[in-house]
Design a protein around this motif. Structure first.
Motif, short mmCIF file in Angstrom:
data_model
loop_
_atom_site.label_atom_id
_atom_site.label_comp_id
_atom_site.label_asym_id
_atom_site.label_seq_id
_atom_site.Cartn_x
_atom_site.Cartn_y
_atom_site.Cartn_z
N LYS A 49 0.84 -1.19 0.00
CA LYS A 49 0.00 0.00 0.00
C LYS A 49 0.88 1.25 0.00
O LYS A 49 2.09 1.18 0.15
N GLU A 50 0.25 2.41 -0.14
CA GLU A 50 1.02 3.63 -0.36
C GLU A 50 1.93 4.02 0.80
O GLU A 50 3.13 4.23 0.59
N PRO A 51 1.43 4.16 2.03
CA PRO A 51 2.32 4.70 3.07
C PRO A 51 3.43 3.72 3.45
O PRO A 51 3.21 2.51 3.58
N ILE A 52 4.63 4.24 3.62
CA ILE A 52 5.76 3.47 4.15
C ILE A 52 6.33 4.25 5.33
O ILE A 52 6.65 5.44 5.19
N ALA A 53 6.40 3.60 6.48
CA ALA A 53 6.90 4.25 7.70
C ALA A 53 8.29 3.72 8.02
O ALA A 53 8.55 2.52 7.93
N ASN A 54 9.18 4.63 8.39
CA ASN A 54 10.57 4.27 8.67
C ASN A 54 11.02 4.98 9.94
O ASN A 54 10.98 6.21 10.03
N LEU A 55 11.48 4.18 10.91
CA LEU A 55 11.93 4.69 12.20
C LEU A 55 13.45 4.68 12.26
O LEU A 55 14.08 3.67 11.92
N SER A 56 14.06 5.79 12.69
CA SER A 56 15.51 5.90 12.81
C SER A 56 15.95 5.67 14.25
O SER A 56 15.36 6.23 15.18
N LEU A 57 17.00 4.87 14.42
CA LEU A 57 17.50 4.52 15.75
C LEU A 57 19.02 4.65 15.78
O LEU A 57 19.69 4.48 14.76
N ALA A 58 19.55 4.92 16.95
CA ALA A 58 20.98 4.81 17.27
C ALA A 58 21.85 5.93 16.70
O ALA A 58 22.93 6.17 17.21
#
Length: 202
Positions: A121-130
């Motif tokens: 699907k359209e939305p892509i979520a990306n979390l940044s760590l470290a």
């Protein structure tokens, strides 16, 4: 969830600073580093370490297959409830995720690419760590939008980016080794990819 500050550095690219707390970041990294599923050298999209959970997007056969590894608890119990509150994630409940472990000293990088347009699907979520990094976005569809040709976007540790619209479909994104701003950076990417029918094809 506390009130989030947000920005839109490109059309359709939403950034949310401090999407998780420092304590939540520590817990997620501990899980990633100690769970039985290890990081493995990546086979495509650059040089880094990776692992994945949830449904399997088979890009070669254009199929979405049943999960090989279930989504971990930190995604199901911590991140998904937060994602459901974001308007940019409306109608999308991620059932697929992958983590990438970048080590600057080992020459890691992410090849510039556009995520598959059909299987997810359209939305892509990306979390940044470290650690922080700059992600470079390149306009691959200047014939149908007026956005700038190239833009570097700072992704701070603990921020969430959500790609929709132009940012999702018209721009490629990648990370050069020199744009990793710390010795280590980890990302967790989440998307919804509906299962392909398992019925025999006529």
């Amino acid at each position: 969830m506390h009130s989030l500050s947000s920005s839109e550095p490109l059309p359709g690219l939403m950034l949310f600073d401090d999407f998780i707390s420092p304590e939540e970041e520590i817990a997620i990294l501990r899980h990633l580093d100690t769970e039985p599923l290890p990081f493995q050298p990546a086979r495509f999209n650059g040089k880094h370490l990776g692992k994945r959970w949830g449904v399997h997007c088979n890009l070669r056969d254009r199929r979405v297959d049943v999960p090989e590894n279930q989504l971990p608890d930190f995604i199901q119990n911590l991140l998904l409830p937060k994602l459901r509150l974001l308007p940019s994630m409306k109608g999308c409940v991620p059932n697929e995720a992958n983590a990438i472990d970048y080590r600057r000293g080992q020459g890691h990088w992410l090849k510039s690419h556009v995520d598959d347009r059909k299987l997810s699907k359209e939305p892509i979520a990306n979390l940044s760590l470290a650690g922080d990094c700059y992600m470079t976005f390149q306009n691959r569809a200047a014939h149908r939008n007026l956005a700038e040709k190239e833009k570097k976007v700072l992704l701070k540790r603990r921020c969430l980016q959500v790609l929709t619209g132009n940012a999702r479909y018209d721009f490629s994104h990648g990370i050069a080794n020199q744009d990793l701003l710390s010795d280590r950076r980890v990302s967790v990417t989440m998307r919804e990819s509906p299962l392909t029918s398992l019925e025999p094809q006529n």
